[in-house]
Design a protein around this motif. Structure first.
Motif, PDB file in Angstrom:
ATOM      1  N   ASP A 392       4.765  -1.033  13.436  1.00  0.00           N
ATOM      2  CA  ASP A 392       4.606  -0.098  14.543  1.00  0.00           C
ATOM      3  C   ASP A 392       3.151   0.308  14.724  1.00  0.00           C
ATOM      4  O   ASP A 392       2.657   0.419  15.862  1.00  0.00           O
ATOM      5  N   GLU A 393       2.457   0.522  13.607  1.00  0.00           N
ATOM      6  CA  GLU A 393       1.047   0.923  13.700  1.00  0.00           C
ATOM      7  C   GLU A 393       0.204  -0.186  14.314  1.00  0.00           C
ATOM      8  O   GLU A 393      -0.637   0.068  15.184  1.00  0.00           O
ATOM      9  N   VAL A 394       0.438  -1.419  13.882  1.00  0.00           N
ATOM     10  CA  VAL A 394      -0.330  -2.546  14.415  1.00  0.00           C
ATOM     11  C   VAL A 394      -0.068  -2.723  15.906  1.00  0.00           C
ATOM     12  O   VAL A 394      -0.996  -2.920  16.707  1.00  0.00           O
ATOM     13  N   LEU A 395       1.199  -2.631  16.314  1.00  0.00           N
ATOM     14  CA  LEU A 395       1.529  -2.806  17.726  1.00  0.00           C
ATOM     15  C   LEU A 395       0.955  -1.686  18.582  1.00  0.00           C
ATOM     16  O   LEU A 395       0.444  -1.936  19.676  1.00  0.00           O
ATOM     17  N   ASP A 396       1.022  -0.459  18.098  1.00  0.00           N
ATOM     18  CA  ASP A 396       0.428   0.652  18.845  1.00  0.00           C
ATOM     19  C   ASP A 396      -1.073   0.459  19.003  1.00  0.00           C
ATOM     20  O   ASP A 396      -1.645   0.720  20.070  1.00  0.00           O
TER      21      ASP A 396
END
Length: 481
Positions: A392-396
């Motif tokens: 989720d952090e990478v995609l955000d």
């Protein structure tokens, strides 16, 4: 009134607004050299439906609907300002305005956001710069389309000539026909006529001289009224400084290669290292399509997480370098039929990373498989990161990079659950992050990056040429990431 009627009425209202946008966008482009964008996508010369679809796309990447009812006030506000040449993203303006809590009017907020392009701060319109295409194959014709599309006010890049080897009877007509119709990229947007007596193709009013020559030494460009031009070599025949220097003839000031350069030829990936081009550099390369696809997201990931090592596997569409049917080829495996086989081959993209990202110390390896599709490839970038993170952090982070960073013209982002390669034909970005396919486990991340290895790469070439010619105009609002 039924829900169905409400939806249809809403659609017709938005159609009417989009229709009223077209003359405003066109006038600003022609008279002021201002390009209006929605999340890095140009609205110049777009139809009503295209404008509405571009707005709709924002839902995929921002997560919220963007309507012409929101962006139209910002477009109207721009018409009241003393704007100079620039690119203005009314999608970002609308998004930033939503998040602003100061209570400013749309007019005041817009004036503040684009202040660098107004009044005493604005860039003066420059004279156009002549461009010559040496070679007129797949990339050459797409670059030609882009140059003609961007002629706009006439103060940007001007395609003046194409240099090719003579091809016999009806040569000019056949080349014009290939420019007019493309099996992958569709019809040319405009009109094309041929003047065989003067060896000229006229495309949307642009007179393009077709020069026949077997070697650069045969051409004196000043004889055709061409001066201080940028020559784009699409042949790949010469890739080192000595060979490419043959193009530095009367009328030619700089040479740009659309293939990886060898030796000390700078390999440029726009958005990453184009600012490092020396003003007096006369020869440079735009590297390869795959290098352009992997270097921007690689830089983004290194900036945020640090990259310790990486491997890229490219699943690449077949090209003219391969055979339609089994036949002799100087390279291993490439002699086998391209439309019938998956073909393991090599890629120089991994080694080219060092030229574009000299500060990246991580070892990057790479390999490639050619597959039976005519366009659009995917790079699978497997990275060992400097710290642990989450999917989720990478995609955000990558979504934010695609919207707000200096790499937003290079990196796109899709959340479409059923995306396939044909969906990205015509993409103007160097690569598109596929959110659904992304995998992250601790300090390991695998990114799936789609890229139109023909058109997206051609857009990167144009950006480099705009930069070295001095007609690459700033974008507002200024990226914040």
């Amino acid at each position: 009134m039924t829900v169905k009627d409400d939806s249809f009425t809403n659609w017709k209202n938005r159609e009417e607004i989009a229709e009223s946008m077209i003359p405003i966008i066109g006038k600003m482009h022609r008279e002021r050299d201002v390009t209006v964008l929605i999340h890095s996508r140009s609205l110049v010369n777009k139809s009503v439906v295209s404008i509405l679809k571009t707005h709709r796309f924002a839902r995929q990447i921002v997560g919220e609907e963007l309507s012409v009812t929101e962006t139209m006030p910002f477009l109207q506000a721009l018409t009241t300002l003393d704007l100079g040449p620039s690119q203005i993203d009314i999608g970002i303006l609308a998004e930033d305005y939503r998040a602003d809590s100061r209570g400013l009017s749309v007019e005041a907020f817009t004036a503040e956001a684009v202040a660098g392009a107004t009044g005493e701060n604005k860039i003066e319109r420059r004279d156009g710069r002549d461009v010559v295409l040496y070679g007129f194959g797949r990339i050459g014709r797409l670059v030609a389309r882009l140059l003609i599309e961007k002629a706009g006010s006439g103060n940007g890049l001007r395609l003046r000539a194409i240099v090719v080897r003579g091809g016999g009877d009806q040569d000019l007509v056949k080349r014009a026909s290939l420019l007019r119709r493309d099996s992958i990229h569709g019809q040319f947007q405009g009109t094309i006529t041929v003047d065989e007596a003067n060896s000229t193709i006229v495309a949307n009013g642009n007179e393009i001289k077709v020069i026949y020559a077997n070697d650069p030494s045969e051409v004196d460009y000043t004889a055709y009224g061409i001066n201080d031009a940028i020559l784009i070599d699409n042949t790949g025949k010469w890739r080192d400084r000595e060979g490419l220097s043959k193009h530095l003839r009367p009328g030619i000031d700089k040479v740009v290669l659309t293939a990886p350069g060898k030796g000390d030829v700078p390999n440029i990936v726009h958005g990453v290292n184009h600012d490092m081009i020396k003003p007096d550099e006369q020869i440079l390369s735009c590297a390869s399509c795959t290098t352009n696809a992997i270097v921007p997201p690689l830089k983004a990931m290194d900036d945020e997480y640090g990259v310790l090592r990486g491997h890229v596997e490219t699943v690449h569409s077949f090209t003219n370098d391969q055979n339609l049917l089994d036949n002799y080829h100087k390279a291993d495996r490439r002699g086998r039929s391209a439309p019938l086989n998956m073909v393991i081959t090599e890629t120089g993209a991994a080694s080219a990373v060092a030229k574009a990202l000299p500060d990246l110390k991580a070892p990057i390896t790479g390999s490639s498989i050619r597959v039976p599709v005519p366009d659009v490839s995917i790079a699978i970038l497997s990275l060992r990161l400097g710290r642990e993170t989450s999917r989720d952090e990478v995609l955000d982070y990558l979504r934010d990079v695609s919207l707000h960073s200096p790499l937003k013209r290079q990196i796109d982002f899709t959340t479409a659950p059923d995306a396939v390669s044909m969906d990205f034909v015509g993409s103007r970005h160097a690569s598109i992050v596929d959110a659904g396919a992304t995998k992250v486990d601790g300090d390991n991340a695998i990114l799936y990056l789609w890229y139109d290895n023909e058109f997206g790469y051609s857009c990167q070439v144009i950006r480099v040429v705009q930069h070295v010619s001095g007609v690459e105009y700033p974008t507002y609002p200024v990226p914040t990431v």
